[in-house]
Scaffold this motif. Structure first.
Motif, PDB file in Angstrom:
ATOM      1  N   ALA A  82       0.827  -1.204   0.000  1.00 53.75           N
ATOM      2  CA  ALA A  82       0.000   0.000   0.000  1.00 53.75           C
ATOM      3  C   ALA A  82       0.861   1.254   0.000  1.00 53.75           C
ATOM      4  O   ALA A  82       0.496   2.268  -0.572  1.00 53.75           O
ATOM      5  CB  ALA A  82      -0.925  -0.010   1.211  1.00 53.75           C
ATOM      6  N   GLU A  83       1.994   1.177   0.662  1.00 53.69           N
ATOM      7  CA  GLU A  83       2.879   2.327   0.704  1.00 53.69           C
ATOM      8  C   GLU A  83       4.322   1.852   0.768  1.00 53.69           C
ATOM      9  O   GLU A  83       4.600   0.685   1.032  1.00 53.69           O
ATOM     10  CB  GLU A  83       2.556   3.207   1.911  1.00 53.69           C
ATOM     11  N   SER A  84       5.235   2.765   0.519  1.00 50.83           N
ATOM     12  CA  SER A  84       6.653   2.426   0.489  1.00 50.83           C
ATOM     13  C   SER A  84       7.139   1.926   1.844  1.00 50.83           C
ATOM     14  O   SER A  84       6.715   2.405   2.894  1.00 50.83           O
ATOM     15  CB  SER A  84       7.457   3.663   0.083  1.00 50.83           C
ATOM     16  N   LYS A  85       8.052   0.963   1.813  1.00 50.29           N
ATOM     17  CA  LYS A  85       8.658   0.468   3.049  1.00 50.29           C
ATOM     18  C   LYS A  85       9.725   1.419   3.570  1.00 50.29           C
ATOM     19  O   LYS A  85      10.148   1.322   4.719  1.00 50.29           O
ATOM     20  CB  LYS A  85       9.286  -0.906   2.813  1.00 50.29           C
ATOM     21  N   SER A 112      11.267  -5.336  -3.377  1.00 51.93           N
ATOM     22  CA  SER A 112      10.876  -5.540  -1.977  1.00 51.93           C
ATOM     23  C   SER A 112      10.015  -4.405  -1.434  1.00 51.93           C
ATOM     24  O   SER A 112       9.619  -4.444  -0.266  1.00 51.93           O
ATOM     25  CB  SER A 112      12.133  -5.701  -1.112  1.00 51.93           C
ATOM     26  N   GLY A 113       9.737  -3.399  -2.251  1.00 48.50           N
ATOM     27  CA  GLY A 113       8.805  -2.355  -1.841  1.00 48.50           C
ATOM     28  C   GLY A 113       9.418  -1.052  -1.382  1.00 48.50           C
ATOM     29  O   GLY A 113       8.723  -0.200  -0.820  1.00 48.50           O
ATOM     30  N   PHE A 114      10.713  -0.851  -1.619  1.00 50.45           N
ATOM     31  CA  PHE A 114      11.372   0.392  -1.219  1.00 50.45           C
ATOM     32  C   PHE A 114      11.392   1.395  -2.373  1.00 50.45           C
ATOM     33  O   PHE A 114      11.437   1.014  -3.541  1.00 50.45           O
ATOM     34  CB  PHE A 114      12.817   0.115  -0.782  1.00 50.45           C
ATOM     35  N   CYS A 206      14.215   0.094   8.608  1.00 48.65           N
ATOM     36  CA  CYS A 206      13.050   0.919   8.271  1.00 48.65           C
ATOM     37  C   CYS A 206      11.774   0.469   8.972  1.00 48.65           C
ATOM     38  O   CYS A 206      10.707   1.035   8.731  1.00 48.65           O
ATOM     39  CB  CYS A 206      12.824   0.918   6.758  1.00 48.65           C
ATOM     40  N   LYS A 207      11.868  -0.537   9.825  1.00 47.37           N
ATOM     41  CA  LYS A 207      10.679  -0.994  10.550  1.00 47.37           C
ATOM     42  C   LYS A 207      10.157   0.112  11.453  1.00 47.37           C
ATOM     43  O   LYS A 207      10.918   0.796  12.114  1.00 47.37           O
ATOM     44  CB  LYS A 207      11.016  -2.220  11.405  1.00 47.37           C
ATOM     45  N   GLY A 208       8.847   0.213  11.488  1.00 53.20           N
ATOM     46  CA  GLY A 208       8.230   1.191  12.383  1.00 53.20           C
ATOM     47  C   GLY A 208       8.367   2.595  11.878  1.00 53.20           C
ATOM     48  O   GLY A 208       8.037   3.522  12.551  1.00 53.20           O
TER      49      GLY A 208
END
Length: 208
Positions: A82-85, A112-114, A206-208
């Motif tokens: 849904a949105e960038s990681k 991977s979504g970045f 990039c978690k959280g």
């Protein structure tokens, strides 16, 4: 070298390689397996370059064929998020023009979504700093293959710190010659020798 796709890439047969890729996609072959074959071909080209059987022209041509294949395959692989990681800035440092490994890292991060900003090769500190200010990445990747790149990496990290842009960001270095010693010398947070390590580090940071 029994796989026809690997052979076509190593033989620098651009048209045959693309023909094989399109045929495999039409046959519903796993896109990742196509990409894996392409990466294996690049590894072979790199080994032939190191032994003196291939020259810079073959390295460049191999990279161009890989990019063409990646452009075809990557839309089939990209995560539906849904949105960038996160935002990743990457570039090959000054005094180094190698980009095959960097291009694979960029592709795998995007899959991977970045969001990835690739500023290219032979990039001095000021270009990284300019990109950091404009792109505001959470992770900065410094790529290099030659040993002379280590000093360039160290200088770039120092300039980023002097500009007050290090806080809140992670910096990783990548290349086949990276190890703990180089990581400590450069002053970065971590290193990787392959694309999946870059994805793993970026995902954790990039978690959280």
């Amino acid at each position: 070298m029994t796989d026809p796709l690997i052979k076509a890439i190593v033989d620098m047969d651009d048209n045959e390689a693309i023909k094989i890729v399109n045929k495999r996609i039409a046959a519903n072959e796993d896109p990742m397996s196509i990409l894996d074959c392409s990466k294996e071909a690049l590894t072979t080209i790199g080994e032939l370059f190191e032994t003196g059987e291939f020259f810079l022209a073959e390295l460049v041509m191999g990279g161009q064929i890989f990019k063409e294949i990646a452009d075809i395959v990557s839309p089939l692989l990209k995560s539906e998020v849904a949105e960038s990681k996160g935002r990743i800035l990457i570039g090959t440092v000054q005094n180094d023009i190698h980009d095959l490994g960097k291009n694979i890292v960029v592709l795998m991060l995007e899959i991977s979504g970045f969001d990835v900003l690739d500023i290219g090769v032979d990039q001095p500190a000021e270009n990284f700093i300019k990109a950091i200010k404009e792109f505001d990445p959470q992770v900065i990747g410094l790529s290099g293959l030659l040993t002379v790149a280590f000093t360039s990496m160290q200088k770039i990290v120092a300039e980023i710190e002097n500009a007050g842009l290090r806080e809140g960001r992670k910096i990783m270095i990548g290349g086949s010659q990276m190890d703990d010693h180089v990581n400590k010398f450069v002053g970065t947070d971590a290193y990787g020798t392959d694309a999946m390590k870059a994805v793993e580090l970026s995902s954790n940071w990039c978690k959280g």
